[in-house]
Design a protein around this motif. Structure first.
Motif, PDB file in Angstrom:
ATOM      1  N   LYS A 125      65.084  78.357 -28.828  1.00 34.44           N
ATOM      2  CA  LYS A 125      64.964  77.638 -27.562  1.00 34.44           C
ATOM      3  C   LYS A 125      63.850  78.208 -26.670  1.00 34.44           C
ATOM      4  N   ASP A 126      63.102  79.191 -27.164  1.00 38.47           N
ATOM      5  CA  ASP A 126      62.100  79.851 -26.325  1.00 38.47           C
ATOM      6  C   ASP A 126      60.989  78.909 -25.880  1.00 38.47           C
ATOM      7  N   LYS A 127      60.703  77.859 -26.660  1.00 42.34           N
ATOM      8  CA  LYS A 127      59.621  76.922 -26.320  1.00 42.34           C
ATOM      9  C   LYS A 127      60.146  75.619 -25.733  1.00 42.34           C
ATOM     10  N   VAL A 128      61.434  75.580 -25.461  1.00 41.41           N
ATOM     11  CA  VAL A 128      62.069  74.396 -24.875  1.00 41.41           C
ATOM     12  C   VAL A 128      61.998  74.481 -23.355  1.00 41.41           C
ATOM     13  N   SER A 129      61.777  73.353 -22.701  1.00 40.37           N
ATOM     14  CA  SER A 129      61.764  73.328 -21.237  1.00 40.37           C
ATOM     15  C   SER A 129      63.177  73.525 -20.697  1.00 40.37           C
ATOM     16  N   VAL A 130      63.271  74.163 -19.554  1.00 36.85           N
ATOM     17  CA  VAL A 130      64.567  74.425 -18.930  1.00 36.85           C
ATOM     18  C   VAL A 130      65.345  73.133 -18.706  1.00 36.85           C
ATOM     19  N   GLU A 131      64.647  72.035 -18.349  1.00 33.46           N
ATOM     20  CA  GLU A 131      65.331  70.776 -18.058  1.00 33.46           C
ATOM     21  C   GLU A 131      66.020  70.185 -19.287  1.00 33.46           C
ATOM     22  N   GLU A 132      65.646  70.640 -20.490  1.00 27.40           N
ATOM     23  CA  GLU A 132      66.274  70.155 -21.723  1.00 27.40           C
ATOM     24  C   GLU A 132      67.553  70.915 -22.075  1.00 27.40           C
ATOM     25  N   LEU A 133      67.846  71.970 -21.344  1.00 27.41           N
ATOM     26  CA  LEU A 133      69.020  72.787 -21.633  1.00 27.41           C
ATOM     27  C   LEU A 133      70.262  72.221 -20.960  1.00 27.41           C
ATOM     28  N   SER A 134      71.415  72.479 -21.567  1.00 25.48           N
ATOM     29  CA  SER A 134      72.674  72.164 -20.901  1.00 25.48           C
ATOM     30  C   SER A 134      72.885  73.141 -19.754  1.00 25.48           C
ATOM     31  N   LYS A 135      73.873  72.855 -18.907  1.00 23.52           N
ATOM     32  CA  LYS A 135      74.156  73.748 -17.782  1.00 23.52           C
ATOM     33  C   LYS A 135      74.511  75.140 -18.271  1.00 23.52           C
ATOM     34  N   GLY A 136      75.360  75.214 -19.301  1.00 25.20           N
ATOM     35  CA  GLY A 136      75.760  76.520 -19.833  1.00 25.20           C
ATOM     36  C   GLY A 136      74.588  77.287 -20.403  1.00 25.20           C
TER      37      GLY A 136
END
Length: 310
Positions: A125-136
């Motif tokens: 997930k290091d190259k994933v944007s924060v907005e693509e993450l779940s709340k947890g």
């Protein structure tokens, strides 16, 4: 034990409202210290004074023999209650940014970030944007950001809020591991069961004043009287006549007898009337949760501890 943080006679007012009065406690290397209290008690104000977001009107804060504005806050990690990450930034970039703010070497931070992402089930997930993450997932990233620079003192404000049980357990184990490695941890939480499982000492604040301060064992011994839970069909009026019982709560065939502080449990059990219907019986001390409720609702513990009431 080495003292990392010392808060001494802290006082703070907003206009004519005194929100902190004579707040004093220490946090030592390798311990988990809880700062507890009802909403509005002054916990967040205390934490913000330690972090230099606010400055006290009275008293002083000492961190590794540095005071006030001289405190090297790059040696402190902070997870605020109000979570917030830049949404359109990649996970690795935000973690490296947090490390840079704390003057921590970039490549060392990158290595630690990858290790923690794997540990927290965020590998890849290091190259994933924060907005693509779940709340947890976002909470995990922010937690990693608070420890990326290997702080001497870690301040956690409601770290378990909104987490599922698996993530709670992950956070709990990581906090314990950090303490075992020498990090001093100041933890604020309303989840008393987790506090009771994790913390070495606690400081309970109510209306801006100290109510309870000591080790978990000391607090339990002084404030957590014994209670006896009986399963069986019993009349509450008969239970209330049992010696050394301060009050009785009953729900169906379950009765809880709260005992006086000086009761000798082994002797007391022998004094129970033969007429009682006892299918099951257990005796333990009241929980930290129950102590907290007593404080928050101004019941007997708060009065015994000398809380100043308006």
């Amino acid at each position: 034990m080495e003292r990392v943080l010392s808060v001494s006679q802290l006082g703070k007012s907003f206009k004519n409202d005194k929100v902190l009065s004579d707040i004093s406690f220490d946090v030592h290397k390798g311990e988990i210290m809880a700062i507890l209290g009802p909403n509005g008690a002054g916990k967040s104000t205390t934490i913000r004074n330690i972090m230099g977001i606010l400055y006290p009107d009275e008293g002083e804060i000492n961190f590794h023999n540095h005071k006030g504005k001289e405190i090297p806050r790059h040696r402190i990690g902070y997870l605020p209650e109000e979570r917030g990450l830049y949404k359109n930034v990649k996970v690795m970039d935000i973690l490296l940014y947090f490390a840079e703010l704390k003057d921590y070497p970039k490549e060392k931070a990158r290595k630690r970030a990858l290790e923690y992402l794997k540990k927290f089930d965020l590998e890849g997930k290091d190259k994933v944007s924060v907005e693509e993450l779940s709340k947890g997932m976002g909470q995990k990233v922010q937690f990693i950001g608070s420890i990326i620079h290997e702080p001497d003192l870690l301040i956690l404000d409601e770290p378990f809020s909104g987490l599922d049980p698996v993530s709670q357990e992950l956070f709990k184990q990581e906090i314990k591991e950090l303490a075992a490695k020498g990090t001093a941890i100041l933890l604020s939480s309303h989840q008393m069961n987790l506090v009771e499982q994790m913390c070495d000492r606690l400081f309970l604040i109510h209306r801006g004043r100290k109510v309870i301060y000591g080790s978990m064992d000391e607090v339990k011994t002084e404030y957590a009287n014994f209670k006896c839970t009986i399963h069986g069909q019993n009349n509450i009026s008969e239970l209330e006549k049992v010696p050394e019982v301060t009050r009785v709560e009953q729900n169906g065939d379950i009765s809880i007898l709260y005992l006086t502080q000086d009761v000798r449990v082994s002797t007391w059990i022998k004094s129970l009337p033969d007429t009682l219907d006892i299918q099951e019986l257990s005796v333990d001390r009241i929980s930290l949760h129950e102590i907290f409720i007593d404080i928050a609702t101004d019941r007997n513990i708060a009065e015994e501890a000398g809380v100043q009431h308006a």
